[in-house]
Scaffold this active site. Sequence first.
Site, PDB file in Angstrom:
ATOM      1  N   LYS A 176      35.455  34.736  44.183  1.00  0.00           N
ATOM      2  CA  LYS A 176      36.231  33.700  44.869  1.00  0.00           C
ATOM      3  C   LYS A 176      35.314  32.715  45.593  1.00  0.00           C
ATOM      4  O   LYS A 176      35.464  31.500  45.464  1.00  0.00           O
ATOM      5  CB  LYS A 176      37.205  34.344  45.881  1.00  0.00           C
ATOM      6  N   ARG A 211      46.584  37.578  52.005  1.00  0.00           N
ATOM      7  CA  ARG A 211      46.223  38.915  51.527  1.00  0.00           C
ATOM      8  C   ARG A 211      47.374  39.895  51.688  1.00  0.00           C
ATOM      9  O   ARG A 211      47.222  41.070  51.326  1.00  0.00           O
ATOM     10  CB  ARG A 211      45.046  39.433  52.360  1.00  0.00           C
ATOM     11  N   ARG A 255      37.891  48.421  50.891  1.00  0.00           N
ATOM     12  CA  ARG A 255      38.363  47.047  50.631  1.00  0.00           C
ATOM     13  C   ARG A 255      39.163  46.991  49.330  1.00  0.00           C
ATOM     14  O   ARG A 255      40.172  46.298  49.242  1.00  0.00           O
ATOM     15  CB  ARG A 255      37.164  46.084  50.565  1.00  0.00           C
TER      16      ARG A 255
HETATM   17  P1  AP5 Z   1      31.497  36.297  45.507  1.00  0.00           P
HETATM   18  O1  AP5 Z   1      31.783  34.942  44.946  1.00  0.00           O
HETATM   19  O2  AP5 Z   1      30.778  36.356  46.821  1.00  0.00           O
HETATM   20  O3  AP5 Z   1      32.845  37.179  45.531  1.00  0.00           O
HETATM   21  P2  AP5 Z   1      34.133  37.092  46.451  1.00  0.00           P
HETATM   22  O4  AP5 Z   1      35.323  37.270  45.571  1.00  0.00           O
HETATM   23  O5  AP5 Z   1      34.088  35.864  47.309  1.00  0.00           O
HETATM   24  O6  AP5 Z   1      33.916  38.426  47.267  1.00  0.00           O
HETATM   25  P3  AP5 Z   1      34.069  38.747  48.812  1.00  0.00           P
HETATM   26  O7  AP5 Z   1      33.389  40.077  49.035  1.00  0.00           O
HETATM   27  O8  AP5 Z   1      33.572  37.621  49.676  1.00  0.00           O
HETATM   28  O9  AP5 Z   1      35.571  38.917  48.940  1.00  0.00           O
HETATM   29  P4  AP5 Z   1      36.302  39.660  50.029  1.00  0.00           P
HETATM   30  O10 AP5 Z   1      37.688  39.245  49.706  1.00  0.00           O
HETATM   31  O11 AP5 Z   1      36.050  41.116  50.120  1.00  0.00           O
HETATM   32  O12 AP5 Z   1      35.642  39.100  51.376  1.00  0.00           O
HETATM   33  P5  AP5 Z   1      36.164  38.166  52.542  1.00  0.00           P
HETATM   34  O13 AP5 Z   1      34.988  37.515  53.152  1.00  0.00           O
HETATM   35  O14 AP5 Z   1      37.300  37.320  52.083  1.00  0.00           O
HETATM   36  O15 AP5 Z   1      30.683  37.107  44.393  1.00  0.00           O
HETATM   37  C1  AP5 Z   1      30.197  38.428  44.640  1.00  0.00           C
HETATM   38  C2  AP5 Z   1      28.857  38.635  43.905  1.00  0.00           C
HETATM   39  O16 AP5 Z   1      29.072  38.560  42.501  1.00  0.00           O
HETATM   40  C3  AP5 Z   1      27.803  37.554  44.231  1.00  0.00           C
HETATM   41  O17 AP5 Z   1      26.539  38.146  44.317  1.00  0.00           O
HETATM   42  C4  AP5 Z   1      27.877  36.582  43.037  1.00  0.00           C
HETATM   43  O18 AP5 Z   1      26.621  35.987  42.769  1.00  0.00           O
HETATM   44  C5  AP5 Z   1      28.334  37.503  41.903  1.00  0.00           C
HETATM   45  N1  AP5 Z   1      29.243  36.822  40.955  1.00  0.00           N
HETATM   46  C6  AP5 Z   1      30.223  35.919  41.272  1.00  0.00           C
HETATM   47  N2  AP5 Z   1      30.867  35.519  40.143  1.00  0.00           N
HETATM   48  C7  AP5 Z   1      30.290  36.198  39.121  1.00  0.00           C
HETATM   49  C8  AP5 Z   1      30.534  36.216  37.709  1.00  0.00           C
HETATM   50  N3  AP5 Z   1      31.494  35.468  37.145  1.00  0.00           N
HETATM   51  N4  AP5 Z   1      29.759  37.033  36.934  1.00  0.00           N
HETATM   52  C9  AP5 Z   1      28.781  37.806  37.500  1.00  0.00           C
HETATM   53  N5  AP5 Z   1      28.503  37.820  38.827  1.00  0.00           N
HETATM   54  C10 AP5 Z   1      29.251  37.030  39.631  1.00  0.00           C
HETATM   55  O19 AP5 Z   1      36.791  39.234  53.547  1.00  0.00           O
HETATM   56  C11 AP5 Z   1      35.976  40.140  54.256  1.00  0.00           C
HETATM   57  C12 AP5 Z   1      36.832  40.926  55.247  1.00  0.00           C
HETATM   58  O20 AP5 Z   1      37.448  40.019  56.197  1.00  0.00           O
HETATM   59  C13 AP5 Z   1      38.018  41.714  54.664  1.00  0.00           C
HETATM   60  O21 AP5 Z   1      37.632  42.972  54.175  1.00  0.00           O
HETATM   61  C14 AP5 Z   1      38.945  41.800  55.891  1.00  0.00           C
HETATM   62  O22 AP5 Z   1      38.493  42.774  56.819  1.00  0.00           O
HETATM   63  C15 AP5 Z   1      38.771  40.438  56.556  1.00  0.00           C
HETATM   64  N6  AP5 Z   1      39.726  39.428  56.057  1.00  0.00           N
HETATM   65  C16 AP5 Z   1      39.415  38.265  55.398  1.00  0.00           C
HETATM   66  N7  AP5 Z   1      40.521  37.572  55.094  1.00  0.00           N
HETATM   67  C17 AP5 Z   1      41.566  38.317  55.550  1.00  0.00           C
HETATM   68  C18 AP5 Z   1      42.981  38.141  55.510  1.00  0.00           C
HETATM   69  N8  AP5 Z   1      43.535  37.059  54.925  1.00  0.00           N
HETATM   70  N9  AP5 Z   1      43.760  39.103  56.060  1.00  0.00           N
HETATM   71  C19 AP5 Z   1      43.223  40.180  56.664  1.00  0.00           C
HETATM   72  N10 AP5 Z   1      41.882  40.421  56.735  1.00  0.00           N
HETATM   73  C20 AP5 Z   1      41.065  39.486  56.192  1.00  0.00           C
END
Ligand code: AP5
Length: 215
Positions: free
Chosen positions: A14, A87, A171
């Site tokens: 994402k 979410r 997660r």
């Molecule tokens: P990346 O693009 O960073 O993946 P992502 O989907 O953004 O993953 P996140 O871990 O950031 O998602 P998340 O939803 O857990 O975290 P968030 O910060 O929202 O890619 C990952 C890796 O893969 C990278 O190294 C990249 O290079 C590689 N990659 C990307 N695309 C690729 C491809 N096509 N092929 C191969 N490799 C690839 O949330 C964190 C925490 O915040 C949650 O756990 C929760 O506690 C809290 N939180 C956030 N939002 C909410 C909400 N709305 N409600 C409640 N709690 C929330």
Amino acid sequence: MTNIILLGPPGAGKGTQARILVERRGMVQLSTGDMLRAAQSSGTEMGLKVAAVMAAGQLVTDDIVIGLIEEQLAKGGSGFIFDGFPRTLPQADALGALLEGRGDRLDAVIEMKVDPDALVARITGRFTCGNCGEVYHDQTKPTARPGVCDVCGSTDLRRRADDNEESLRKRLFEYYQKTSPLIGYYYAKGALRPVDGMAEPEVVAAEIAKILGPA
Ligand code: AP5
């Protein structure tokens, strides 16, 4: 202008796709994960409260994240990428009401379909630039010069506290239990647009560009 949600489990890509959309289409990324991490590092009461919840891989309460999004939307603008929000079903309802309240609408929900088995490797190898936010990976996208960001030259490269196998498992559990019902929710609204998140990032970007139409 177009407003979209990027929906998918942790590591689906994402953040990677949001950065491409910001760069190529001038869209505005609203990542609740980034907002919560910023609150943590600023040491606010809310930041301290959510730090432990995030490190454990659990979801932060709906009222906190809805409040963060409301604050951002109140600043105005358009062309939003909702990254990691909504979410839960209450968050999805709240987003619908917020957009409607400003005479705006949701144009597409991009569902990034991935194989859960691939996510451990993606997440445990990830690091990001603390200065410009560029996302890297130890194996699949290392920096050209070790320890230096390709985009801005910063040496502030970071790994997230929740990017370990134990937190990731939690997660993923949270995603499949509380977030995946949104797939049905947006399908029923006719907004769901699935893409193959297992393809190379540029292939995924091309699929999303095709869905969104000319910039
Ligand atoms: P990346 O693009 O960073 O993946 P992502 O989907 O953004 O993953 P996140 O871990 O950031 O998602 P998340 O939803 O857990 O975290 P968030 O910060 O929202 O890619 C990952 C890796 O893969 C990278 O190294 C990249 O290079 C590689 N990659 C990307 N695309 C690729 C491809 N096509 N092929 C191969 N490799 C690839 O949330 C964190 C925490 O915040 C949650 O756990 C929760 O506690 C809290 N939180 C956030 N939002 C909410 C909400 N709305 N409600 C409640 N709690 C929330």
